[in-house]
Design an enzyme around this catalytic site. Structure first.
Site, PDB file in Angstrom:
ATOM      1  N   TRP A 152      31.485   8.700   1.670  1.00  0.00           N
ATOM      2  CA  TRP A 152      31.314   9.739   2.701  1.00  0.00           C
ATOM      3  C   TRP A 152      32.662  10.331   3.079  1.00  0.00           C
ATOM      4  CZ3 TRP A 152      28.629   5.075   2.742  1.00  0.00           C
ATOM      5  CH2 TRP A 152      27.247   5.183   2.574  1.00  0.00           C
ATOM      6  N   HIS A 173      26.200  11.409   8.021  1.00  0.00           N
ATOM      7  CA  HIS A 173      24.776  11.267   7.711  1.00  0.00           C
ATOM      8  C   HIS A 173      24.029  10.980   9.019  1.00  0.00           C
ATOM      9  CE1 HIS A 173      25.876   6.784   6.612  1.00  0.00           C
ATOM     10  NE2 HIS A 173      26.341   7.146   7.766  1.00  0.00           N
ATOM     11  N   ARG A 199      30.465  16.900   5.856  1.00  0.00           N
ATOM     12  CA  ARG A 199      31.338  16.136   4.959  1.00  0.00           C
ATOM     13  C   ARG A 199      32.523  16.990   4.524  1.00  0.00           C
ATOM     14  NH1 ARG A 199      27.026  12.625   1.415  1.00  0.00           N
ATOM     15  NH2 ARG A 199      25.900  11.875   3.254  1.00  0.00           N
ATOM     16  N   GLN A 213      19.902  16.609   7.313  1.00  0.00           N
ATOM     17  CA  GLN A 213      19.181  15.451   6.797  1.00  0.00           C
ATOM     18  C   GLN A 213      18.025  15.123   7.732  1.00  0.00           C
ATOM     19  OE1 GLN A 213      21.742  11.981   6.417  1.00  0.00           O
ATOM     20  NE2 GLN A 213      22.078  12.380   4.247  1.00  0.00           N
ATOM     21  N   VAL A 256      21.202  -0.995   3.111  1.00  0.00           N
ATOM     22  CA  VAL A 256      19.855  -1.308   2.614  1.00  0.00           C
ATOM     23  C   VAL A 256      19.944  -2.297   1.452  1.00  0.00           C
ATOM     24  CG1 VAL A 256      18.678   0.825   3.308  1.00  0.00           C
ATOM     25  CG2 VAL A 256      19.928   0.751   1.147  1.00  0.00           C
ATOM     26  N   ALA A 299      14.234   2.458   5.256  1.00  0.00           N
ATOM     27  CA  ALA A 299      14.981   3.580   5.828  1.00  0.00           C
ATOM     28  C   ALA A 299      15.226   4.584   4.713  1.00  0.00           C
ATOM     29  CB  ALA A 299      16.308   3.104   6.398  1.00  0.00           C
TER      30      ALA A 299
END
Ligand code: PHE
Length: 331
Positions: A152, A173, A199, A213, A256, A299
């Site tokens: 990122w 994000h 970004r 997003q 995740v 997610a």
């Protein structure tokens, strides 16, 4: 004062009036506060009781007559306005076309996606565009020395004071809302978080420094990737109104496990990546203060531009942001 004469004058002069401006003058002259009739009413007090009764009654009657004349004339003038041939208002002319604004393609797409999630029982949450380093990274298992921070490219905000506890940045994000939400809510829940992200990137046909997003987070006792796949299938059907192929590719995000990238393919099209996703990392549940390993959930972070580009066959993401009216008018 000769009331009869006054009444006669008023009647003659109103009969000659054709326009509302003339009628207004007439009203001021004969019924206004400074009209002869009003002044006469004011002076009644000085008359003897007998005169008062006689003349007062007469004046009242005349006043009533004049008010009625005025009302009738007003109606007549209003009716005539629409009849006159050379009037300024021709109601048979076609109307002027009103210029209406319309919604931006990203707004249209976002609204469709959001309403589809609403139908599936998700709540809509929003979060800050200026985030702390903690929620954007550390809370998501991305400590300062973690190589994944490279994923990122970040726009940092200069601290006002050097002592500021947590550095600030423009969120890269919508995932920071995962922790912000879990800190305050106990499962089970399902939420989406639409919002703008930023970004530090060189722009090209598929990269912008700003984009939208939709974060999703569904946590419960028995939530699995199979539930996620069902939700995405339903979403795709709603958005594209046709059967859409969906595939998961193994991928990596520190928050995740397992992590996947989701691709979709429309009839005769190519595979296109639309989001990162996965099962919420147990470390996040721990940080949120959940006990006993009771919960699991998925997610995802869905790119709104990606969906809009596929839906409307747009080949350059920069078109969304450069306000070219020739582009915007097509939606
Ligand atoms: N936040 C990730 C990104 O922007 C996407 C993502 C969201 C991945 C949620 C996994 C789970 O790249």
């Amino acid at each position: 004062m000769d009331l009869e004469k006054l009444a006669q004058q008023a009647k003659t002069s109103i009969s000659l009036i054709e326009e509302s401006s003339g009628l207004e003058q007439w009203r001021i002259q004969y019924l206004g506060r400074k009209s002869a009739l009003s002044l006469f009413f004011n002076s009644l007090a000085q008359l003897s009781p007998e005169e008062k009764k006689h003349l007062g009654g007469k004046a009242n009657k005349i006043h009533k007559e004049l008010v009625l004349l005025y009302k009738n004339k007003k109606e007549e003038i209003e009716k005539n306005i629409f009849k006159k041939k050379d009037s300024f208002l021709d109601i048979t002319q076609p109307g002027e076309k009103q210029i209406l604004g319309h919604l931006h393609p990203l707004t249209l797409t976002a609204r469709e996606i959001i309403s589809s999630f609403e139908k599936m029982g998700f709540s809509i949450i929003e979060g800050p565009e200026i985030e702390t380093e903690y929620y954007n990274f550390d809370a998501l298992n991305i400590p300062e020395d973690h190589p994944a921070r490279e994923m990122w490219d970040t726009l940092w905000i200069k601290p006002k004071t050097i002592k500021e506890k947590s550095r600030l940045l423009l969120r890269t994000h919508t995932s920071p809302m995962q922790m912000r939400y879990m800190e305050k809510h106990q499962p089970p829940f399902r939420i989406i978080v639409p919002g703008k992200c930023f970004r530090y990137e060189a722009t090209d046909a598929s990269h912008e420094i700003q984009f939208f997003q939709i974060e999703g987070l569904m946590v419960g006792e028995n939530i699995t990737l199979a539930n996620f796949k069902a939700v995405i299938n339903e979403l795709m059907k709603n958005i594209f109104q046709q059967e859409v192929e969906v595939r998961f590719r193994p991928s990596y995000f520190p928050f995740v496990a397992p992590g996947v990238e989701v691709d979709i393919r429309l009839k005769n099209g190519d595979w296109l990546e639309i989001m990162g996703a996965g099962m919420v990392h147990p470390e996040l549940f721990k940080k949120a203060g959940y006990k006993n390993n009771q919960w699991q959930g998925f997610a995802f972070g869905l790119g709104i531009e990606r969906i809009a580009m596929i839906k409307y066959k747009i080949n350059d993401i920069r078109l969304f942001f450069n306000s070219d009216i020739r582009f915007l008018e097509q939606f």
